[in-house]
Enzyme design. Structure first.
Site, mmCIF file in Angstrom:
data_model
loop_
_atom_site.group_PDB
_atom_site.id
_atom_site.type_symbol
_atom_site.label_atom_id
_atom_site.label_comp_id
_atom_site.label_asym_id
_atom_site.label_seq_id
_atom_site.Cartn_x
_atom_site.Cartn_y
_atom_site.Cartn_z
ATOM 1 C CG ASP A 143 -15.187 -41.940 -26.308
ATOM 2 O OD1 ASP A 143 -15.176 -42.479 -25.197
ATOM 3 O OD2 ASP A 143 -14.547 -42.372 -27.288
ATOM 4 C CD1 TRP A 144 -10.837 -42.535 -28.379
ATOM 5 C CD2 TRP A 144 -9.561 -40.955 -29.311
ATOM 6 N NE1 TRP A 144 -9.529 -42.861 -28.133
ATOM 7 C CE2 TRP A 144 -8.721 -41.901 -28.694
ATOM 8 C CE3 TRP A 144 -8.985 -39.860 -29.957
ATOM 9 C CZ2 TRP A 144 -7.329 -41.795 -28.706
ATOM 10 C CZ3 TRP A 144 -7.596 -39.759 -29.969
ATOM 11 C CH2 TRP A 144 -6.783 -40.716 -29.351
ATOM 12 C CD1 TRP B 129 -12.082 -48.209 -22.939
ATOM 13 C CD2 TRP B 129 -12.846 -50.168 -23.663
ATOM 14 N NE1 TRP B 129 -12.486 -48.047 -24.248
ATOM 15 C CE2 TRP B 129 -12.958 -49.230 -24.709
ATOM 16 C CE3 TRP B 129 -13.269 -51.471 -23.871
ATOM 17 C CZ2 TRP B 129 -13.465 -49.553 -25.961
ATOM 18 C CZ3 TRP B 129 -13.781 -51.806 -25.124
ATOM 19 C CH2 TRP B 129 -13.878 -50.849 -26.146
ATOM 20 C CG ASP C 296 -18.867 -42.349 -18.904
ATOM 21 O OD1 ASP C 296 -18.302 -43.434 -18.701
ATOM 22 O OD2 ASP C 296 -18.562 -41.588 -19.839
ATOM 23 C CG HIS D 167 -19.132 -43.688 -22.649
ATOM 24 N ND1 HIS D 167 -18.223 -42.777 -22.143
ATOM 25 C CD2 HIS D 167 -18.709 -43.981 -23.908
ATOM 26 C CE1 HIS D 167 -17.290 -42.537 -23.060
ATOM 27 N NE2 HIS D 167 -17.564 -43.256 -24.140
#
Length: 310
Positions: free
Chosen positions: A131-132, A173, A259, A286
């Protein structure tokens, strides 16, 4: 305890007491003159296994999680004699949290990650990102400290430049995060995102956020993802793509195709990174580390064994 800078909060330690599967003692690094904050921030670091181990694994979380996501991976890596390091980005976990959404920036997170790498003097690192954690880890790893990175293990993430837009799930989102801001419902969000077998861990993901004042970082990250060209994040992601297109060190993809936002993004990395190869798939949504942390650690250890450093 030193006074916090104005507009910064720190989650009480009691919120982290007795979390299941989390026996790790906290360590801290100070980021002086944190960009956009006007003062220092305390950053939480997990540092398990031998400090003098020949191999170090650095694990980076994403939105809105924290190092708890890697708890099973940390335990397995440390047991294998590897130095297992994870840290919480500003606004997450046990790290300090600016209360203004606008305080968060690519520059702040970059400075925090570089500070941890330098303070712990991490080298020959196997970098694990999701992710980030991917946006920050791959950019800092490839652009700022490539000499400290020995291998990459890439989990569900992306390098968005804003070109070609974003899929509907991510746009929804991002809009939700923009509208809700610091009222972002962390518990319900994690309950929806985790497999049914993992929802018992939801309170641990809520623990860092006693109230809305603590949620600015979680509200900021989705909004910072570029969905059109331009801006510092898009520019950094473009340079990261270029650097990774010439990456010659080992890279492994471990991916959860379930995901809804990033399930198919493995194809991008398989094409981009010359050393990536086909992915290893797991079924974990995810937040694949929550269910498959020990398994992911096994893939990391396999990569280390198969690609010894000179």
């Amino acid at each position: 305890m030193a006074a916090l800078p104005p507009g910064v909060v720190r989650t009480p330690d009691a919120r982290f007491a007795g979390l299941p599967g989390w026996p790790f003692a906290p360590h801290y690094v100070t980021l002086d003159d944190a960009p956009g904050v006007g003062g220092p921030l305390r950053l939480h670091v997990v540092d398990e296994g031998p400090r003098d181990a020949s191999e170090t694994v650095l694990m980076l979380h994403g939105e809105p999680s924290w190092s708890y996501l890697y708890r099973d991976a940390i335990a397995r890596l440390a047991e294998a004699g590897v130095r297992a390091v994870a840290f919480d980005f500003p606004g997450f976990g046990r790290s300090d949290k600016p209360t203004a959404v606008g305080a968060y920036s690519y520059a702040l997170h970059r400075a925090a990650l570089l500070r941890v790498v330098e303070a712990l003097d991490l080298s020959d690192v196997t970098l694990v990102v999701q992710d980030w954690g991917g946006l920050m880890g791959l950019s800092v790893g490839a652009l700022d400290v490539p000499d400290r990175i020995a291998r990459l293990v890439v989990l569900n993430t992306f390098l968005p430049t804003g070109e070609g837009g974003a899929n509907l799930a991510f746009r929804a989102w991002k809009l939700s995060a923009r509208v809700l801001g610091r009222r972002l419902p962390i518990g319900p969000l994690m309950r929806l995102a985790l497999p049914a077998s993992q929802t018992a861990s939801v309170p641990a993901y809520v623990a860092p956020f006693p109230s809305a004042r603590y949620k600015a970082g979680a509200a900021a990250w989705p909004v910072m993802v570029p969905t059109s060209p331009g801006g510092p994040v898009a520019e950094a992601m473009g340079r990261t793509r270029d650097a990774l297109s010439r990456w010659d060190k080992p890279c492994r993809l471990v991916w959860s195709p379930q995901d809804p936002i990033l399930g198919g993004a493995w194809r991008f990395f398989e094409r981009l990174v010359p050393t990536a190869g086909p992915p290893t798939f797991v079924r974990g949504g995810h937040f694949l580390q929550d269910k498959h942390g020990a398994e992911i650690a096994g893939h990391v250890l396999d990569l280390i064994r198969q690609t010894p450093r000179p």
